[in-house]
Design an enzyme around this catalytic site. Sequence first.
Site, mmCIF file in Angstrom:
data_model
loop_
_atom_site.group_PDB
_atom_site.id
_atom_site.type_symbol
_atom_site.label_atom_id
_atom_site.label_comp_id
_atom_site.label_asym_id
_atom_site.label_seq_id
_atom_site.Cartn_x
_atom_site.Cartn_y
_atom_site.Cartn_z
ATOM 1 N N LYS A 44 0.840 -1.214 0.000
ATOM 2 C CA LYS A 44 0.000 0.000 0.000
ATOM 3 C C LYS A 44 0.862 1.247 0.000
ATOM 4 O O LYS A 44 2.035 1.223 0.397
ATOM 5 C CB LYS A 44 -0.920 0.021 1.238
ATOM 6 C CG LYS A 44 -0.229 -0.039 2.615
ATOM 7 C CD LYS A 44 0.336 1.265 3.130
ATOM 8 C CE LYS A 44 1.150 1.135 4.395
ATOM 9 N NZ LYS A 44 1.890 2.349 4.757
ATOM 10 N N GLY A 100 7.863 1.060 4.354
ATOM 11 C CA GLY A 100 6.702 1.942 4.494
ATOM 12 C C GLY A 100 5.548 1.573 3.585
ATOM 13 O O GLY A 100 4.612 2.345 3.404
ATOM 14 N N ASP A 109 -1.657 -2.391 9.668
ATOM 15 C CA ASP A 109 -1.849 -2.366 8.217
ATOM 16 C C ASP A 109 -2.381 -3.685 7.652
ATOM 17 O O ASP A 109 -2.647 -3.779 6.456
ATOM 18 C CB ASP A 109 -0.515 -2.053 7.507
ATOM 19 C CG ASP A 109 -0.064 -0.620 7.745
ATOM 20 O OD1 ASP A 109 -0.924 0.227 8.045
ATOM 21 O OD2 ASP A 109 1.143 -0.362 7.632
HETATM 22 P P1 ATP Z 1 4.819 -0.868 8.283
HETATM 23 O O1 ATP Z 1 3.674 -1.841 8.072
HETATM 24 O O2 ATP Z 1 5.087 -0.609 9.723
HETATM 25 O O3 ATP Z 1 4.773 0.340 7.412
HETATM 26 P P2 ATP Z 1 7.039 -1.603 6.679
HETATM 27 O O4 ATP Z 1 6.269 -1.794 5.438
HETATM 28 O O5 ATP Z 1 7.864 -0.367 6.764
HETATM 29 O O6 ATP Z 1 6.087 -1.704 7.903
HETATM 30 P P3 ATP Z 1 7.812 -4.381 6.744
HETATM 31 O O7 ATP Z 1 8.494 -4.750 5.482
HETATM 32 O O8 ATP Z 1 6.407 -4.786 6.890
HETATM 33 O O9 ATP Z 1 7.977 -2.820 6.934
HETATM 34 O O10 ATP Z 1 8.690 -4.989 7.930
HETATM 35 C C1 ATP Z 1 9.117 -4.326 9.080
HETATM 36 C C2 ATP Z 1 9.966 -5.296 9.919
HETATM 37 O O11 ATP Z 1 9.168 -6.441 10.273
HETATM 38 C C3 ATP Z 1 11.150 -5.871 9.157
HETATM 39 O O12 ATP Z 1 12.300 -5.113 9.416
HETATM 40 C C4 ATP Z 1 11.289 -7.298 9.685
HETATM 41 O O13 ATP Z 1 12.267 -7.405 10.686
HETATM 42 C C5 ATP Z 1 9.948 -7.639 10.321
HETATM 43 N N1 ATP Z 1 9.196 -8.700 9.602
HETATM 44 C C6 ATP Z 1 8.519 -9.712 10.153
HETATM 45 N N2 ATP Z 1 7.911 -10.469 9.227
HETATM 46 C C7 ATP Z 1 8.191 -9.935 8.052
HETATM 47 C C8 ATP Z 1 7.840 -10.275 6.726
HETATM 48 N N3 ATP Z 1 7.069 -11.335 6.422
HETATM 49 N N4 ATP Z 1 8.299 -9.482 5.743
HETATM 50 C C9 ATP Z 1 9.063 -8.403 6.047
HETATM 51 N N5 ATP Z 1 9.453 -8.064 7.270
HETATM 52 C C10 ATP Z 1 9.017 -8.806 8.280
#
Ligand code: ATP
Length: 326
Positions: free
Chosen positions: A26, A122, A160
């Site tokens: 998203k 993000g 999210d």
């Molecule tokens: P947010 O939903 O807070 O915006 P984001 O999109 O910035 O998150 P994600 O890629 O969802 O970040 O992952 C954040 C952290 O979660 C990663 O640094 C990782 O350590 C942990 N994590 C746990 N499971 C997963 C997964 N399936 N994929 C990615 N990261 C994961």
Amino acid sequence: MSAAKFSSSSAPPAAPASVRVRAPGKINASLRVGPLRPDGYHGVASVYLAVSLFEEVQATATEAPGITVTVDSDGPLHIPVADIPLGPDNLAARAAQALAGYAENPTGVHLHITKRVPVAGGMGGGSADAAAALVACDALWNTHLSREELAGIAAGLGADVPFSLLGGTAVGLGVGDRLTPAISKTPLHWVLVASDSGLSTPAVYGALDALRAEAQEQAEEPAEVDPAVLAAMRSGNARELAAVISNDLQAAALRLAPELADLLSTGERLGALAGMVSGSGPTVAFLAEDAGAAGKLEAALRGGGHRALAVEGPAPGARLLPAVVG
Ligand code: ATP
């Protein structure tokens, strides 16, 4: 002539041995963030847009009990996967564990995640994995929960996750989990640019609190999203939307990753209508006039050495994919 007879059985259909589900990443076309609450969270008012960059989770029943996870990545953004936890902390594993509580006889399950959404970028990639795992295990274990029940479990996994289940366009209130679908004309065209390192979401919220404290700014709990953003999404007019997209977390993300300021101005110089940090960043999303403009911008950014990808939104939420034959 007698009516044709069809055989029927009262037994439920056999659960498949393996299913594949894709779930979207998203961007937030608008993100208002309130002050730090006593419970440690921030209230938000967000206009979520699911985009055509999908995580894929394959869930396969195993004879051994328990949940195992493997991860790889494909696609043009070349997502490094080395830092993703493979144990019970993986968000897909947490989702499967939560769903197992609703299944009569959950088998062991192996979850294979194909990542395309930048990690810690993000864009809610881990949340998409959780949403995909919920839908996959629901099919694998024949739990047949309603979308509302799945959304309830999703909300317990992360702010999210419910949106990746729903997809499309939605207003998110509370911590982003109180969703109301919104109307949006398909498609809006964006170009995403991935960064080489991620940003921790809690660190970005912390930086926002620090910036506000330094400026002695009293943030208010956001009660609603910017109506101008919803109006522009409804009309599908990219120029109108470009004038009103905004993200309260952008200044905080720029403080932690100042190089993003150059990227934002580069994209706008190369023809983007507007650019913004996606959610807590560091992925940047540029809005383009149409598909042709998005393709040109993608090419120009790639020419400059960036990992860029043209996507469109809204995109559907977590869905089962047809079984692979053979
Ligand atoms: P947010 O939903 O807070 O915006 P984001 O999109 O910035 O998150 P994600 O890629 O969802 O970040 O992952 C954040 C952290 O979660 C990663 O640094 C990782 O350590 C942990 N994590 C746990 N499971 C997963 C997964 N399936 N994929 C990615 N990261 C994961």
